[in-house]
Design an enzyme around this catalytic site. Structure first.
Site, PDB file in Angstrom:
ATOM      1  N   ASN A 221       1.036  -1.264   0.032  1.00 55.63           N
ATOM      2  CA  ASN A 221       0.040  -0.148   0.028  1.00 55.63           C
ATOM      3  C   ASN A 221       0.985   1.158   0.031  1.00 55.63           C
ATOM      4  O   ASN A 221       1.610   1.520   0.909  1.00 55.63           O
ATOM      5  CB  ASN A 221      -0.925   0.066   1.426  1.00 55.63           C
ATOM      6  CG  ASN A 221      -1.789   1.123   1.194  1.00 55.63           C
ATOM      7  OD1 ASN A 221      -1.780   1.827   0.264  1.00 55.63           O
ATOM      8  ND2 ASN A 221      -2.459   1.391   2.473  1.00 55.63           N
TER       9      ASN A 221
ATOM     10  N   SER B  81       3.180  -2.298  10.118  1.00 57.16           N
ATOM     11  CA  SER B  81       4.432  -2.401  10.304  1.00 57.16           C
ATOM     12  C   SER B  81       5.455  -3.503   9.980  1.00 57.16           C
ATOM     13  O   SER B  81       6.241  -4.054  10.710  1.00 57.16           O
ATOM     14  CB  SER B  81       5.168  -1.524  11.685  1.00 57.16           C
ATOM     15  OG  SER B  81       4.745  -0.417  12.035  1.00 57.16           O
TER      16      SER B  81
ATOM     17  N   GLY C 283       2.422   2.733  10.825  1.00 55.77           N
ATOM     18  CA  GLY C 283       3.518   3.952  10.614  1.00 55.77           C
ATOM     19  C   GLY C 283       4.005   4.268  11.827  1.00 55.77           C
ATOM     20  O   GLY C 283       4.460   5.291  11.949  1.00 55.77           O
TER      21      GLY C 283
ATOM     22  N   LYS D  55      -0.154   4.450  -0.440  1.00 61.00           N
ATOM     23  CA  LYS D  55      -0.588   5.296   0.343  1.00 61.00           C
ATOM     24  C   LYS D  55      -0.338   6.568  -0.688  1.00 61.00           C
ATOM     25  O   LYS D  55      -0.537   6.480  -1.822  1.00 61.00           O
ATOM     26  CB  LYS D  55      -0.235   5.561   1.758  1.00 61.00           C
ATOM     27  CG  LYS D  55      -0.544   4.162   2.643  1.00 61.00           C
ATOM     28  CD  LYS D  55      -0.024   4.210   3.842  1.00 61.00           C
ATOM     29  CE  LYS D  55      -0.247   3.100   4.982  1.00 61.00           C
ATOM     30  NZ  LYS D  55      -0.248   3.385   5.987  1.00 61.00           N
TER      31      LYS D  55
ATOM     32  N   GLU E 238      -7.076   4.486   8.045  1.00 62.07           N
ATOM     33  CA  GLU E 238      -7.099   5.780   7.969  1.00 62.07           C
ATOM     34  C   GLU E 238      -8.217   6.362   7.473  1.00 62.07           C
ATOM     35  O   GLU E 238      -8.593   7.634   7.422  1.00 62.07           O
ATOM     36  CB  GLU E 238      -5.852   5.971   6.881  1.00 62.07           C
ATOM     37  CG  GLU E 238      -4.269   5.641   7.492  1.00 62.07           C
ATOM     38  CD  GLU E 238      -3.271   5.510   6.706  1.00 62.07           C
ATOM     39  OE1 GLU E 238      -2.174   5.169   7.248  1.00 62.07           O
ATOM     40  OE2 GLU E 238      -3.470   5.477   5.601  1.00 62.07           O
TER      41      GLU E 238
ATOM     42  N   GLU F 219      -5.192  -5.009  10.672  1.00 62.97           N
ATOM     43  CA  GLU F 219      -4.337  -3.961  10.791  1.00 62.97           C
ATOM     44  C   GLU F 219      -4.488  -3.321  12.129  1.00 62.97           C
ATOM     45  O   GLU F 219      -5.455  -2.413  12.286  1.00 62.97           O
ATOM     46  CB  GLU F 219      -4.459  -3.023   9.968  1.00 62.97           C
ATOM     47  CG  GLU F 219      -5.679  -2.526   9.194  1.00 62.97           C
ATOM     48  CD  GLU F 219      -5.925  -1.313   8.565  1.00 62.97           C
ATOM     49  OE1 GLU F 219      -4.890  -0.946   7.925  1.00 62.97           O
ATOM     50  OE2 GLU F 219      -6.835  -0.837   8.563  1.00 62.97           O
TER      51      GLU F 219
ATOM     52  N   HIS G 237      -9.590   0.758   5.266  1.00 63.21           N
ATOM     53  CA  HIS G 237      -8.369   0.962   5.830  1.00 63.21           C
ATOM     54  C   HIS G 237      -8.575   1.843   6.964  1.00 63.21           C
ATOM     55  O   HIS G 237      -9.476   2.848   6.943  1.00 63.21           O
ATOM     56  CB  HIS G 237      -7.574   1.607   5.005  1.00 63.21           C
ATOM     57  CG  HIS G 237      -6.147   1.505   5.263  1.00 63.21           C
ATOM     58  ND1 HIS G 237      -5.527   2.527   6.575  1.00 63.21           N
ATOM     59  CD2 HIS G 237      -4.976   0.863   5.051  1.00 63.21           C
ATOM     60  CE1 HIS G 237      -4.163   2.136   6.622  1.00 63.21           C
ATOM     61  NE2 HIS G 237      -3.960   1.092   5.925  1.00 63.21           N
TER      62      HIS G 237
END
Length: 269
Positions: A11, A225, A187, A13, A110, A181, A108
């Site tokens: 991904n 990660s 991140g 991003k 985010e 996730e 996701h």
């Protein structure tokens, strides 16, 4: 349970910064795969994919196709609205399908946290994607606060429960996979231990089996990660069927090392 072919998805991003950098990253990926094949270290029994920005989706696809690469290109997100129309800034599942993009991420963390996407929005996105013929990687995960409160499994299983009945069983069987996730590991450099990740994946698999016994074979990826130095220990877990890779996928060498870890592991999932 039969072996489940792993997926390793990069991904990207909102990266990289320029079209030139995107082209270089894609070429490095192509070159690194070729180097591994030339050395006899084939990436066998493995699905590989990358999710570029919308701006670069088709150029990456074209570059990979010209190189006859088996790496698939998927979308990072999709509109909740179907077809075409007055939806400024959106790209529908039908437009993606018409352009030859066959898969998308949905849910996701985010998108959930930064854009306020709730169960209603995610249900609409799932329905739009499935109706257009796309496959979906549906993302679930808990925050650090939820984990520390002992609510991790409850939160994750609820996220699945909120959307399960919006598409039929056949589509779950054929067109869905789940990515776990942990939000606190995205991140941040933190990673769930293999034991914690395996425990959650086992809970997800049990939850899916409760919906229908056939869903026990659904691929469940880990995202949080993932790096070359922890990929092998994650790949060794019985219920982890691949990785959704963030920052490490922006380095072709790291991404291929992660892919190798899952390719080498031929366990029955």
């Amino acid at each position: 349970m039969p072996a489940i072919m792993p997926w390793v998805i990069g991904n990207w991003k909102m990266n990289p910064e320029t079209p030139t950098a995107q082209q270089q990253l894609t070429q490095q990926l192509i070159d690194h795969i070729a180097e591994h094949l030339a050395s006899g270290a084939a990436l066998v029994n493995l699905n590989l994919a990358v999710a570029p920005t919308l701006l670069h989706l088709l150029t990456v696809q074209q570059q990979l196709q010209q190189a006859k690469s088996a790496v698939q290109v998927i979308a990072q997100d999709v509109s909740r609205f179907a077809g075409t129309g007055a939806y400024t800034g959106d790209v529908s599942a039908q437009l993606l399908a018409n352009a030859g993009i066959g898969m998308t991420l949905i849910g996701h963390s985010e998108r959930r946290s930064l854009y306020g996407e709730d169960a209603t929005v995610l249900r609409e996105k799932l329905q739009a994607a499935i109706n257009a013929g796309l496959k979906v990687v549906f993302c679930v995960g808990e925050t650090l606060t939820e984990r520390e409160a002992g609510q991790a499994e409850q939160v994750v299983l609820q996220q699945l429960d909120e959307v399960f009945d919006c598409i039929d069983l056949q589509h779950w069987q054929q067109n869905l996979m789940v990515a776990y996730e942990p939000v606190w590991a995205i991140g941040t450099g933190k990673t769930a231990s293999p034991q914690d990740a395996e425990s959650m994946h086992a809970a997800i698999r049990a939850g899916l089996k409760n919906y229908h016994s056939s869903l026990v074979d659904l691929p469940i990826l880990y995202g949080g990660s993932v790096k070359p130095d922890n990929a092998a220990s994650l790949a060794a877990c019985a219920n982890i069927n691949g990785a959704l890779v963030g920052g490490a996928s922006l380095d072709a060498d790291s991404f291929i090392k992660i892919a190798r870890a899952f390719s080498q592991d031929r366990k029955a999932g």
